[in-house]
Each structure stands twice: as structure tokens, then as C-alpha cells.
Enzyme design. Structure first.
Site, PDB file in Angstrom:
ATOM      1  N   GLU A  67       0.823  -1.220   0.000  1.00 51.58           N
ATOM      2  CA  GLU A  67       0.000   0.000   0.000  1.00 51.58           C
ATOM      3  C   GLU A  67       0.854   1.267   0.000  1.00 51.58           C
ATOM      4  OE1 GLU A  67      -2.784   0.317   3.272  1.00 51.58           O
ATOM      5  OE2 GLU A  67      -3.516   2.245   2.590  1.00 51.58           O
ATOM      6  N   LYS A 125      -2.450  -1.993  -3.209  1.00 48.63           N
ATOM      7  CA  LYS A 125      -3.491  -1.116  -2.650  1.00 48.63           C
ATOM      8  C   LYS A 125      -3.076   0.332  -2.856  1.00 48.63           C
ATOM      9  CE  LYS A 125      -6.009  -0.123   1.633  1.00 48.63           C
ATOM     10  NZ  LYS A 125      -6.656  -0.734   2.801  1.00 48.63           N
TER      11      LYS A 125
HETATM   12  P1  13P Z   1      -9.249   4.522   3.998  1.00 45.08           P
HETATM   13  O1  13P Z   1     -10.117   3.780   3.019  1.00 45.08           O
HETATM   14  O2  13P Z   1     -10.009   5.164   5.105  1.00 45.08           O
HETATM   15  O3  13P Z   1      -8.281   5.442   3.301  1.00 45.08           O
HETATM   16  O4  13P Z   1      -8.359   3.439   4.706  1.00 45.08           O
HETATM   17  C1  13P Z   1      -7.782   2.443   3.980  1.00 45.08           C
HETATM   18  C2  13P Z   1      -6.592   1.982   4.671  1.00 45.08           C
HETATM   19  O5  13P Z   1      -6.452   0.821   4.950  1.00 45.08           O
HETATM   20  C3  13P Z   1      -5.549   2.957   5.009  1.00 45.08           C
HETATM   21  O6  13P Z   1      -4.385   2.283   5.334  1.00 45.08           O
END
Ligand code: 13P
Length: 347
Positions: free
Chosen positions: A179, A221
Site C-alpha cells: 500500500e 493497494k
Molecule cells: P481509507 O479507506 O479510510 O483510506 O483506509 C484504507 C486503509 O487501509 C488505510 O491504510
């Protein structure tokens, strides 16, 4: 090659099952407590437990959610009746995910920038989480857009950590969710976000290759390519979909099984509209499944409705289910504005 290769491929496919997405419910104590404080909810372990029980006992959640990402505290907790959350999730058909980074810390010599930590002892923690039933993990890197930011120092440091994490996960049997979040904070244009996301993904995939991460056994992600939240001319839904698809197509190899977006401060409506248009308009040109891994864009309405009052649990669960359903539809390009009107009737 990881001895878990077959299992990792199968887990990644299951995470990306058609019509489903991943629910992020892995807020750290401080993030969860901040959200509780705004609603006057006591910031105790018991209230955090009660809230996570509310989410995990939502009837039929697995209709639209393939798996949920937990925080270390949560994976060790149980329902009020004493059933471990891990067992509840397995019985409900939800794959167990775990956040394994220990947070974004100030990056030395780079004012305003962060580097995510958590590599120390990670191999042992992964082994423990696997034993507890986890089958995928998450690590979030944070990239800030500013006049001199992001620096190459920040991009490389974060990408290196993401890649080291991903390799360790695959060694230990967890599918890594990689991510790299380009923050929505700021007044930048969508073009500037595009530039930064492009650069970020280039560095991330270069490091993933260097650390020998199997690209067919991970999930990306990313944030969407979007204008900053204070931008004077916000990008349209069509622009977000087009820029995002083009940026991902330039940077994400076709062997990656799936992409699951974070919501990153978008409204509920935007998060559903953007995901929907990406799938409705471009799915036939995308080599990967594209779905959601939202926290706020799925949870926030339910959290506000519950606000610590357990009498509101069934209604809050209906709200949570509703947003999961809408985003499940968006992951197939089948979401429509009318679906927003089909709000659950709350008691
Ligand atoms: P949000 O969808 O609130 O951005 O959170 C996703 C997430 O896992 C952030 O690390």
C-alpha cells in the site's frame, strides 16, 4: 520461490473474488481513538472491541467482503460471548488479514515526510499471525505531495521497506497487500497527483523486483489519481477514472492478480462512483481485478450511527452492509445513483 506459492496465489484470488472487496478495519489505537473522540465514544479497549464485534457480526457481510484487515489488538480479541474474532471470521467466510507495519514515522533529514517502520522482528510476527489464522497482511507507506515533496529519499526508503515486508510475508505464507498511499492532502491538481503516483509506483515495482517479490502473489493497494482535497478545480469523476486507469496501466505488471483501492479521505459517494466508473468503462482493458479495500468509505456512516450506543448496533450494521453492497456493485461496474437511495430503513 516461496513454499507457499500455490496457497498465496489461491488466497490472492479469493481476496479478489468477483463482486467483493476487502474491508480495512485495522486502525491503530491512536487512529481509532481519534475517530471515537470525535463522537464522544470512550477510548477504551472494551469499546474498540465492541465496535469491531459490531463490524464482524454484520449479517451476510461476506456477500460483498472477501476479507478484513485487523489490527494486532483486534486479532487477539473475542466477542462478548467469548468466541475469538478469528474463529468468527473463519465461520463467516472472511479471510483474516493483519496490519503488520508499526506506523509512519518522521523521516530523518526530510522535513514533512514519513517512512513506515516495522521490519524488526517481522519474520517472527508473521509466523505468529499465520498460526492465528491470518492469510494476508498490509503495510502502508505514506507519500506527501508538497512543493519539494516527495523527495527521492522518501520514495526509495518507503519502497524498500514495502518490498522487504512483501518478501517476508510471502516467505511466511501471507499475501502482502502493498500500500503506497499518495495523500489527498493539499491543493495540488490531478496532473500533479498523476506525476507523483507514477513516480511512486515506478520506484515501488523496481524495489519489489529487487527484493524478489513474486508479483503474482500480492495485491496492490494504491490511492486513486485525484486532485488534492483543497484543489480549486476538483477533478471530475471521469477524469479520476481515466487518470487512474492510465497510471496503473503504465506501472502495474499484468501478473499482479489484483488492485484494491484505499478511499483516502474521499466521500462515500466519490469512492463508489470512482471505483464504478473505472470498472464500467475500462474493465475490458484491465489485466487485473480492480476492487476496494476501504476503511472510512465503508465504516464511517455505521460508526457515526452507533456512536458507542449498543442499542444502535443492528441499524449500524445495516448501514455498513449497505456501503459494502454498493462498493461490491461498483467493483463490477454495476453501481448506480439509484442504489444510493435504497438506504436501509432504520428503526
Ligand atoms: P481509507 O479507506 O479510510 O483510506 O483506509 C484504507 C486503509 O487501509 C488505510 O491504510
Amino acid at each position: 520461490m516461496s513454499s507457499y506459492a500455490e496457497e498465496l496465489r489461491a488466497t490472492a484470488q479469493a481476496m479478489m473474488a468477483p463482486g467483493k472487496g476487502i474491508l480495512a478495519m485495522d486502525e491503530s489505537h491512536s487512529t481509532c481513538n481519534q475517530r471515537f473522540e470525535k463522537l464522544g465514544i470512550p477510548t477504551t479497549e472494551e469499546r474498540r472491541r465492541a465496535y469491531r464485534e459490531l463490524i464482524l457480526t454484520t449479517p451476510k457481510l461476506s456477500d460483498f467482503i472477501s476479507g478484513a484487515i485487523l489490527y494486532d489488538e483486534t486479532i487477539r480479541q473475542s466477542s462478548q460471548a467469548g468466541l475469538p474474532f478469528t474463529q468468527m471470521m473463519q465461520a463467516a467466510g472472511l479471510i483474516i488479514g493483519i496490519k503488520v507495519d508499526t506506523g509512519a514515522k518522521d523521516l530523518a533529514a526530510c522535513a514533512g515526510e514519513k517512512v513506515t517502520e516495522g521490519l524488526d522482528g517481522l519474520r517472527e510476527r508473521i509466523a505468529e499471525y499465520y498460526q492465528m489464522g491470518a492469510r494476508f497482511a498490509k503495510w502502508r507507506a505514506v507519500i506527501t505531495i508538497g512543493s519539494q515533496m516527495p523527495s527521492l529519499t522518501c520514495l526509495e526508503a518507503n519502497a524498500h521497506a514495502l518490498a522487504r515486508y512483501a518478501a517476508l510475508c510471502q516467505e511466511g505464507g501471507l499475501v502482502p497487500i502493498v500500500e503506497p498511499e499518495v495523500l489527498i492532502d493539499g491543493n495540488h491538481s490531478i496532473q500533479r497527483c498523476d506525476e507523483v503516483t507514477d513516480q511512486t509506483l515506478q520506484v515501488v515495482f523496481s524495489q519489489l523486483r529487487l527484493q524478489k517479490v513474486a508479483l503474482d502473489q500480492m495485491v496492490l493497494k494504491p490511492s486513486m489519481v485525484i486532485s488534492g482535497q483543497d484543489c480549486a478545480q476538483p477533478a471530475s469523476v471521469e477524469q479520476v477514472a481515466e487518470f487512474t486507469v492510465n497510471c496503473l496501466r503504465r506501472n502495474v505488471p499484468a501478473t499482479v492478480p489484483g488492485i484494491a483501492f484505499l478511499s483516502g479521505g474521499q466521500s462515500n459517494l466519490q469512492a463508489s462512483q470512482h471505483l464504478n466508473l473505472i470498472n464500467a468503462q475500462y474493465a475490458d482493458r484491465l489485466p487485473w481485478r480492480v476492487t476496494f479495500s476501504y476503511a472510512r468509505a465503508i465504516q464511517q456512516t455505521a460508526l457515526e450511527h452507533w456512536a458507542g450506543n449498543d442499542a444502535q448496533i443492528p441499524a449500524a450494521q445495516q448501514l455498513l452492509y449497505h456501503r459494502a453492497k454498493l462498493n461490491g456493485a461498483a467493483s463490477l461496474g454495476q453501481y448506480s445513483a439509484e442504489m444510493e437511495q435504497q438506504q436501509p430503513v432504520l428503526a
